[in-house]
Every structure is written in C-alpha cells, then in structure tokens.
Write a protein that holds these residues in place. Structure first.
Motif, mmCIF file in Angstrom:
data_model
loop_
_atom_site.group_PDB
_atom_site.id
_atom_site.type_symbol
_atom_site.label_atom_id
_atom_site.label_comp_id
_atom_site.label_asym_id
_atom_site.label_seq_id
_atom_site.Cartn_x
_atom_site.Cartn_y
_atom_site.Cartn_z
ATOM 1 N N GLU A 48 0.836 -1.207 0.000
ATOM 2 C CA GLU A 48 0.000 0.000 0.000
ATOM 3 C C GLU A 48 0.865 1.249 0.000
ATOM 4 O O GLU A 48 0.544 2.235 -0.682
ATOM 5 C CB GLU A 48 -0.932 -0.001 1.206
ATOM 6 N N SER A 49 1.965 1.225 0.727
ATOM 7 C CA SER A 49 2.866 2.386 0.737
ATOM 8 C C SER A 49 3.437 2.653 -0.645
ATOM 9 O O SER A 49 3.575 3.812 -1.064
ATOM 10 C CB SER A 49 4.003 2.152 1.740
ATOM 11 N N THR A 52 0.700 4.187 -2.638
ATOM 12 C CA THR A 52 0.470 5.555 -2.146
ATOM 13 C C THR A 52 1.477 6.529 -2.742
ATOM 14 O O THR A 52 1.148 7.686 -3.047
ATOM 15 C CB THR A 52 0.548 5.589 -0.615
ATOM 16 N N ASP A 53 2.707 6.076 -2.925
ATOM 17 C CA ASP A 53 3.748 6.956 -3.478
ATOM 18 C C ASP A 53 3.420 7.392 -4.902
ATOM 19 O O ASP A 53 3.937 8.416 -5.365
ATOM 20 C CB ASP A 53 5.105 6.250 -3.440
ATOM 21 N N TYR A 55 0.859 8.773 -5.860
ATOM 22 C CA TYR A 55 0.163 10.058 -5.774
ATOM 23 C C TYR A 55 1.126 11.230 -5.616
ATOM 24 O O TYR A 55 0.731 12.381 -5.806
ATOM 25 C CB TYR A 55 -0.817 10.048 -4.594
ATOM 26 N N ASN A 56 2.363 10.951 -5.273
ATOM 27 C CA ASN A 56 3.329 12.036 -5.098
ATOM 28 C C ASN A 56 3.716 12.690 -6.413
ATOM 29 O O ASN A 56 4.407 13.703 -6.425
ATOM 30 C CB ASN A 56 4.575 11.533 -4.368
ATOM 31 N N GLU A 139 -6.240 1.499 -7.893
ATOM 32 C CA GLU A 139 -5.544 2.784 -7.752
ATOM 33 C C GLU A 139 -4.396 2.904 -8.737
ATOM 34 O O GLU A 139 -4.155 3.972 -9.314
ATOM 35 C CB GLU A 139 -5.046 2.935 -6.318
ATOM 36 N N ARG A 206 -7.515 9.681 -2.391
ATOM 37 C CA ARG A 206 -7.190 8.474 -3.142
ATOM 38 C C ARG A 206 -8.201 8.296 -4.274
ATOM 39 O O ARG A 206 -9.310 8.836 -4.262
ATOM 40 C CB ARG A 206 -7.191 7.252 -2.228
#
Length: 620
Positions: A48-49, A52-53, A55-56, A139, A206
C-alpha cells in the motif's frame, strides 16, 4: 613493545574468528533504510505504501505559485514571462513544463504503476484483509491512466509502455502510438480502475470509482473535440494540415459524432452515481440570491459547508508541512498583506464576468465604465480581489493606514481637494508595506484563499485541497456533448442549474450563440482550475484567445470639489474614480500565438535517446 605486539596479534586473531564465523550472516544482512522488492509485495502495508507513493506525482497544481492560468488570457505571472506565452518554445526549450507534464517525470510514475500492476497480478499477501490487492490495482490503474492523460493532452500521442523495462530488455526505444490507441488504452485502464474500486471506501485524496469514471469523461470529451478530429483540425490549421504524423495528433478517420456520444455517455455515468454535486438537483429551478450564490461558490472551492461533495479527486495539503499548496495565500495574496501577488487575474478575465442581469459587461456603456465592479456575477467577487473590495483586516503594520480592510489597487488623492497629495494604494507596486511584488494587472486572486479568523498573514499556511477533478467539470462535459449532438434542451437544463446555483439568471440562446454562452460559463466557473489552456486549444480558438494581449487596468481616485479625506478608503461620495484599460507593457510580456503550440514539443534529449520518436509539427 613486545606486549603491544602480542596484544595486536590476539585482537587480529579474535576479529578474524568473529568475521569467519559470522560471514554468511553479515553478507545476508538486509538494508535498514529500504525494503526489498520481494518484501514489499509480500506485505500488505508495504504494498500500500508503494501505491500511495504514486500520488506524489501530483504537484500543487492549481494551488501552485504559478497557476497554469498564467499561460492563458485569464492571468499573468508577476515574476517573469515564460517562453510559452510568446510562442518561443522549441525542442531545446520546452518552456513552461511543470511536474504535471515533463516527459521523464511522467514516465517515472508510469513505470512505478507498471511495477505495482505486475506484482499485484498475483498478490503474495492476504487479499481479503484491510488492504485489498484489488483496491491497490484499481488505484494503480487510475494513476497510470492519469499520468498518461496528462501527457496526451500536452503532447498528443505518446509511447504506451505497459510493463516495466528491465535489464533483460536492452532496447528501450519505442515509437509513439496513435492518438486513438492512446485514448483506448487510457479508457481501458480507467474502466479497470472503476470496476476494481467499485464499492470501495477510501481515504480522501485516493482514487475512487467516481474518479475513474470522471477522468474517463474528460479523456473522451477531449478526444471528441475539433483539435483531435484531424479533418476538422487540418482545415483550421496549416501546421496540422502539413503534419507528417497526423495519426499521433488525433483521429484521421471515423465519426466525430459517435465520439461525442461516447463522451456524453461517460459523463452521464458519473452523474447517475448520485453521490457528487453541490446544489445542482432538479429542485434548483430559479437563481438563489447573489449572497447565497457567492457563498455557494466559496464553499465549493474551499471544500466545506457541503461543498465537499463537489470534489471527485483532490490533492490535499497539511498546514504543518512545507508545501507550495499550503503556502497558496502567501504566494498569491496582495503585497499589502505581505503576499507575493504571483498569479494575477487579467482585465481580459474580469471582462468575461457578466452583469447580474445576465447581459455582457461593456466598457462602452458609461454606467459600466463608471462602476465596473458593481452588479457583477457573484463568482467575480468570490474569485477576484479588485480595487475597493472588502476583504480582511490588515496585519499590524497596515491597520493604521487601512483600518477598513479594503483592497487598494489604485492611486488616490488625500488631504483637501484644493491642495491634495498623492497616496499610493497598499496593494500597488508603490505600496508603503512592500513595493517589489504588487499587482501588475490591477487585480489579485481571491479564489482558494481561506480568510477565516486566525489566518491573517503570509506566515500561516492553509489546508484547502486542490481539486484535480470536480463534479461541475463532468456536468460541463455532459453539456458540451449535448450541444454537439444537438440536444440543446438538455444542455440548457444543466447549464442553467449551474448558473442558478451562483445566483445568475437563465440563458435561452440557441445555436452558435448558446455555444458561446456555454464556453464563457465554463471559463468563469472553472477559472484557475487548469481548464482554460486545454479548452482553448481543443476548441481551436487559441489564436484569438491565447494570442490576445494581456489587458490591465489603471485606477485613479480624484477628490471631488470641497471634499477632504485624511485616511483613504473606497468612497464614491468623496471620490471620482477613473478606470483606464490598456495593454500591458510589452517589456513585461508580449503574447502571441503560433499553431505549433496546439501540441507541445518533445524535448530534444528525449528525441536523442529514442530515435523512433517523431517530433510534433512545427518544431525542428
């Protein structure tokens, strides 16, 4: 000496024994500052991390210091022109390219998405837990589509890379796909994302099913537009007509009407979710009051008071984190409040706001020219800071000079009318507060700035999200497709709901006049939301709009006979105000348009790395 030698020998023997005994463990030690790929994809939290990155890659966007509107007719950048504004871009100088469009930055994010999708195809962690592999795949599909579309609407077709390169594939060259192939691939990714994210509840910021469907509607709306219907575009642009790679710029054949139907269906699919939107339902059949309309608009862009339902996909900021988006007030407030006035509305934009009765503002009408900021569209007051606007209290060094908290963009007389002295407004480039960063256009941005009590000066960050996709854009896309398909009644129904929400009266035009009203409505509603540059290009009105000179206003306040004023404030009882509209000094900026700018150049470094790339037309 002998004892020391014996000691050194013993230490060396002991150390050697330790190293020999522990050699295998030492060599197999895992790094402490990063996780291995195998570990990442076998652990749900680490996977998940990684996702999530992705989105940076979203930068501050519309809340950046230099808003994208500054390369359109809507705004000016205070701290130096960009080559794109004067059509001076080339493969060696690609001009204004932020992290949202730069070729290698986008492909780095796309590669990360490809890695995620490759590893999530057969998840090595429990797919039924809190972190679902299906959700992470959704995602990743969305973010890959998002970045590809950022490039597609900037460059035209790009090479579609579906899996990560590795050392087993030494040939990294790849040709650009056709425009149609790019659209189909992005839409496929978004369909996959929507299916995988259906019914999933995710944290703010998200990707969601709605975000995937809304981005699909944007992609298909652009694809249906004139710029990408090559027979239409070629008739309007000699540069496109002479392009050797037309299939990379749009559709060289096919039915444009069918493409508009797909765009309309995609937008309607979002609307039919019935989970987004702010005060746009069927009960809105008449304009709200101007005061309510202004507050409705503020609630939407600040994402509060119900306006949260307007945002479909947003970039969030924390006031505890030093990010440009959180510093938006400092970057764009007037200098009289210790802001930088970085991105400034132009007179061109201000003139686009209608009068409250729905008629067009006209400087040739004496009543308009004498009081240009009265009785305007409520969105004007929520978007633009203008001379005399009531705003917020000054900081301590300005409260004594301006105890009223009003914007001062002009030059005024104070003292007595018989023997006046000149006073320069606090928000001008001659301000006594700061004089290096005042407005050049006579305006500053109000939109997206939170002025709640406690947020006073440039040292206070804010937590207003940057809406990357909002529901009203989807509705506009639906309206536009309806107009293109000849369904004016449906277009008017939704267009007037948008207007009623902000207190504006209904429009009732038809044909080309209705299209013009729609385009103006889209501009004033979506101002500073990174729409204008793309809209003017895809409608192919950029030569007349993006090539237009920036217009500014000079304001003077002359004391009326017999009047005396010691502390200035906006006051038509004491002053006669004169508004002079003129082109900005060409030394500051001298805009022009070249048709090559319908598509941005690929940097020559990328061309040199990949000999299969074909450059966009008009660039050497």
């Amino acid at each position: 000496m002998k004892k020391n030698i014996i000691r050194y020998v013993l230490i060396s023997m002991f150390s050697g024994a330790i190293l020999t005994a522990c050699n295998d463990d030492f060599l197999n030690t895992q790094p402490l500052d990063k996780a291995t790929g195998e570990l990442v994809w076998s652990d749900a939290a680490l996977a998940e991390s990684f996702v999530t990155d992705l989105y940076n890659g979203l930068n501050a966007g519309m809340l950046d210091q230099q808003n994208m509107e500054t390369i359109t007719d809507n705004a000016l950048y205070n701290f130096g022109k960009q080559d794109i504004m004067e059509a001076n871009v080339s493969p060696a100088n690609v001009g204004w390219v932020s992290g949202n469009y730069e070729w290698s930055a986008m492909y780095r994010r796309i590669r990360a998405a490809n890695i995620a999708l490759q590893n999530l195809a057969s998840p090595k962690f429990d797919n039924a837990g809190t972190v679902s592999a299906d959700r992470l795949k959704g995602e990743a599909y969305f973010m890959r589509a998002y970045y590809y579309n950022q490039m597609l609407r900037w460059y035209g077709a790009i090479p579609i890379v579906k899996k990560p390169y590795d050392l087993n594939n030494p040939d990294f060259t790849i040709a650009r796909n056709t425009y149609e192939e790019c659209v189909d691939f992005i839409v496929s990714d978004l369909d996959s994302a929507a299916l995988l994210l259906q019914g999933k509840t995710l944290a703010a910021g998200r990707a969601t099913q709605g975000a995937a469907l809304a981005l699909k509607a944007r992609v298909l709306t652009y694809a249906a537009s004139d710029l990408h219907d090559i027979p239409t575009a070629s008739a309007k642009s000699p540069v496109i007509a002479g392009a050797p790679n037309k299939e990379q710029l749009g559709y060289i054949s096919g039915d444009q009407t069918a493409r508009w139907q797909k765009a309309r269906d995609a937008a309607k699919a979002v609307m039919d979710l019935n989970i987004y939107g702010y005060k746009l339902d069927e009960s809105l059949n008449a304009p709200v009051t101007p005061e309510e309309g202004q507050q409705n608009y503020i609630n939407m862009y600040l994402s509060r008071g119900g306006g949260e339902r307007e945002a479909i996909f947003s970039r969030y900021f924390l006031n505890t984190k030093d990010e440009w988006g959180a510093w938006y007030p400092r970057n764009n407030m007037p200098n009289g409040y210790h802001g930088w006035t970085s991105s400034e509305p132009t007179q061109n934009l201000v003139d686009d706001y209608e009068m409250m009765d729905g008629t067009k503002f006209d400087w040739k009408k004496p009543e308009h020219a004498a009081a240009p900021y009265q009785n305007r569209d409520p969105r004007f007051y929520a978007t633009v800071l203008y001379d005399g606007a009531q705003w917020k209290p000054r900081t301590s060094d300005g409260k004594g000079i301006d105890p009223y908290g009003q914007i001062q963009m002009g030059t005024y007389q104070i003292g007595s009318a018989s023997n006046p002295t000149t006073y320069f407004g606090l928000d001008t480039r001659n301000s006594s507060i700061e004089n290096w960063n005042g407005t050049r256009t006579g305006y500053a941005i109000r939109k997206f700035i939170n002025i709640d009590p406690g947020i006073e000066d440039q040292n206070t960050r804010q937590e207003v999200p940057s809406p990357q996709i909002r529901f009203t854009e989807v509705v506009f896309n639906y309206i536009e497709a309806s107009l293109e398909l000849g369904d004016e009644a449906e277009a008017l129904k939704w267009l007037n709901r948008i207007r009623f929400r902000v207190g504006m009266p209904a429009v009732n035009e038809s044909g080309a006049a209705l299209v013009e009203r729609y385009r103006n409505e889209r501009n004033v509603e979506m101002t500073f939301e990174e729409q204008r540059f793309y809209d003017t290009r895809r409608w192919m009105i950029a030569p007349d709009v993006l090539g237009e000179k920036v217009k500014i206003v000079k304001i003077t306040g002359t004391l009326k006979p017999g009047k005396t004023v010691q502390v200035y404030k906006y006051d038509p009882e004491n002053y006669t105000y004169t508004y002079t509209v003129q082109d900005i000094d060409p030394g500051v900026e001298n805009r022009r348009w070249d048709d090559k700018m319908y598509f941005m150049p690929i940097h020559r470094d990328e061309m040199n790395r990949n000999n299969k790339l074909v450059q966009n037309p008009g660039y050497q």
